[in-house]
Design a protein around this motif. Structure first.
Motif, PDB file in Angstrom:
ATOM      1  N   GLU A   1       0.819  -1.207   0.000  1.00 12.53           N
ATOM      2  CA  GLU A   1       0.000   0.000   0.000  1.00 12.53           C
ATOM      3  C   GLU A   1       0.855   1.261   0.000  1.00 12.53           C
ATOM      4  O   GLU A   1       0.314   2.359   0.021  1.00 12.53           O
ATOM      5  CB  GLU A   1      -0.926  -0.001   1.222  1.00 12.53           C
ATOM      6  CG  GLU A   1      -1.925  -1.135   1.218  1.00 12.53           C
ATOM      7  CD  GLU A   1      -2.871  -1.097   2.412  1.00 12.53           C
ATOM      8  OE1 GLU A   1      -2.870  -0.110   3.180  1.00 12.53           O
ATOM      9  OE2 GLU A   1      -3.624  -2.073   2.578  1.00 12.53           O
TER      10      GLU A   1
ATOM     11  N   THR B   1       0.971   1.034   5.770  1.00 13.38           N
ATOM     12  CA  THR B   1      -0.220   1.350   4.986  1.00 13.38           C
ATOM     13  C   THR B   1      -0.053   2.603   4.151  1.00 13.38           C
ATOM     14  O   THR B   1      -0.932   2.935   3.366  1.00 13.38           O
ATOM     15  CB  THR B   1      -1.435   1.537   5.913  1.00 13.38           C
ATOM     16  OG1 THR B   1      -1.136   2.594   6.850  1.00 13.38           O
ATOM     17  CG2 THR B   1      -1.769   0.253   6.657  1.00 13.38           C
TER      18      THR B   1
ATOM     19  N   TYR C   1      -1.147   1.105  10.958  1.00 14.16           N
ATOM     20  CA  TYR C   1      -2.512   1.339  11.418  1.00 14.16           C
ATOM     21  C   TYR C   1      -2.578   2.282  12.621  1.00 14.16           C
ATOM     22  O   TYR C   1      -3.432   3.148  12.681  1.00 14.16           O
ATOM     23  CB  TYR C   1      -3.206   0.020  11.786  1.00 14.16           C
ATOM     24  CG  TYR C   1      -3.486  -0.869  10.603  1.00 14.16           C
ATOM     25  CD1 TYR C   1      -4.121  -0.390   9.474  1.00 14.16           C
ATOM     26  CD2 TYR C   1      -3.111  -2.199  10.618  1.00 14.16           C
ATOM     27  CE1 TYR C   1      -4.386  -1.207   8.386  1.00 14.16           C
ATOM     28  CE2 TYR C   1      -3.370  -3.032   9.541  1.00 14.16           C
ATOM     29  CZ  TYR C   1      -4.003  -2.529   8.426  1.00 14.16           C
ATOM     30  OH  TYR C   1      -4.262  -3.341   7.358  1.00 14.16           O
TER      31      TYR C   1
ATOM     32  N   GLN D   1      -8.291   3.454  11.747  1.00  9.94           N
ATOM     33  CA  GLN D   1      -7.323   2.607  11.046  1.00  9.94           C
ATOM     34  C   GLN D   1      -6.473   3.516  10.174  1.00  9.94           C
ATOM     35  O   GLN D   1      -6.843   3.833   9.050  1.00  9.94           O
ATOM     36  CB  GLN D   1      -8.048   1.565  10.198  1.00  9.94           C
ATOM     37  CG  GLN D   1      -7.116   0.607   9.498  1.00  9.94           C
ATOM     38  CD  GLN D   1      -7.892  -0.495   8.792  1.00  9.94           C
ATOM     39  OE1 GLN D   1      -8.782  -1.094   9.365  1.00  9.94           O
ATOM     40  NE2 GLN D   1      -7.546  -0.755   7.551  1.00  9.94           N
TER      41      GLN D   1
ATOM     42  N   GLU E   1      -4.246   5.105   7.579  1.00  8.39           N
ATOM     43  CA  GLU E   1      -3.995   4.617   6.224  1.00  8.39           C
ATOM     44  C   GLU E   1      -2.996   5.437   5.430  1.00  8.39           C
ATOM     45  O   GLU E   1      -2.376   4.909   4.522  1.00  8.39           O
ATOM     46  CB  GLU E   1      -5.307   4.552   5.438  1.00  8.39           C
ATOM     47  CG  GLU E   1      -6.213   3.431   5.872  1.00  8.39           C
ATOM     48  CD  GLU E   1      -5.687   2.043   5.565  1.00  8.39           C
ATOM     49  OE1 GLU E   1      -4.912   1.865   4.614  1.00  8.39           O
ATOM     50  OE2 GLU E   1      -6.060   1.113   6.292  1.00  8.39           O
TER      51      GLU E   1
ATOM     52  N   SER F   1      -7.389   8.503   8.175  1.00 10.25           N
ATOM     53  CA  SER F   1      -7.786   7.135   8.493  1.00 10.25           C
ATOM     54  C   SER F   1      -8.655   6.573   7.377  1.00 10.25           C
ATOM     55  O   SER F   1      -9.089   7.295   6.481  1.00 10.25           O
ATOM     56  CB  SER F   1      -8.572   7.120   9.802  1.00 10.25           C
ATOM     57  OG  SER F   1      -8.983   5.815  10.133  1.00 10.25           O
ATOM     58  N   GLU F   2      -8.911   5.290   7.478  1.00 11.36           N
ATOM     59  CA  GLU F   2      -9.869   4.652   6.584  1.00 11.36           C
ATOM     60  C   GLU F   2     -11.260   4.951   7.123  1.00 11.36           C
ATOM     61  O   GLU F   2     -11.441   5.239   8.297  1.00 11.36           O
ATOM     62  CB  GLU F   2      -9.602   3.143   6.590  1.00 11.36           C
ATOM     63  CG  GLU F   2     -10.429   2.384   5.593  1.00 11.36           C
ATOM     64  CD  GLU F   2      -9.978   0.943   5.491  1.00 11.36           C
ATOM     65  OE1 GLU F   2      -9.182   0.652   4.602  1.00 11.36           O
ATOM     66  OE2 GLU F   2     -10.428   0.136   6.305  1.00 11.36           O
TER      67      GLU F   2
END
Length: 167
Positions: free
Chosen positions: A27, A86, A102, A134, A136, A151-152
């Motif tokens: 990622e 990530t 994360y 989370q 990202e 974040s996600e």
């Protein structure tokens, strides 16, 4: 709260990448501002994370095999072996490298001309971030040295922080 929108992007080129040692989850794509070299950091639950390099020059549309730079991006002490990168970024002036996990964010100071793999083999500084669902992504601002995280999730907040390493 806005209605969905469509954005058309033009003027892009596709890079086709393969790994020399099979498939990987990744990622994190880094672009070194010093010379434009592309790097990929893999994401794995079982470690270690690996660092791959796109051999210059860029060849859009052509299938290119990445070069394994290191199968152990980082040291056992900085726990990249046990984490899942990530996102990441390199500051526009090349002076800092950030990798996001994360629930952690690490930044490495980088001397002019220092190879990326050499920097990532040292212990990073853990820097401030908000507790996010989370984590990202991370990115450095072009001006001022601040960094942003996100974040996600649906409409997550974008957080901005002061420079990660004193200038």
């Amino acid at each position: 709260a806005r209605a969905p929108a469509t954005l058309e992007v033009e003027g892009f080129e596709t890079l086709k990448l393969t790994y020399p040692d099979g498939h990987h989850n990744a990622e994190t794509l880094l672009v070194d501002p010093a010379d434009g070299t592309l790097y990929v950091v893999t994401k794995t639950e079982t470690g270690p994370a690996a660092l791959y390099r796109y051999p210059p020059p860029l060849r859009p549309g052509e299938k290119v095999e990445l070069e394994l730079v290191t199968a152990s991006a980082g040291t056992a002490e900085n726990q990249l072996y046990q984490t899942t990168p990530t996102g990441g970024d390199i500051a526009p002036d090349g002076s800092r490298i950030a990798l996001r996990m994360y629930h952690r964010l690490w930044v490495w100071p980088r001397a002019a001309g220092q190879p990326l793999a050499q920097v990532l083999a040292t212990d990073p500084c853990e820097v401030s971030q908000r507790e996010e669902k989370q984590g990202e992504a991370v990115g450095f601002r072009v001006e001022g040295g601040a960094y942003l995280t996100i974040s996600e999730g649906f409409q997550p907040a974008i957080w901005q922080f002061a420079p990660a390493v004193p200038e």
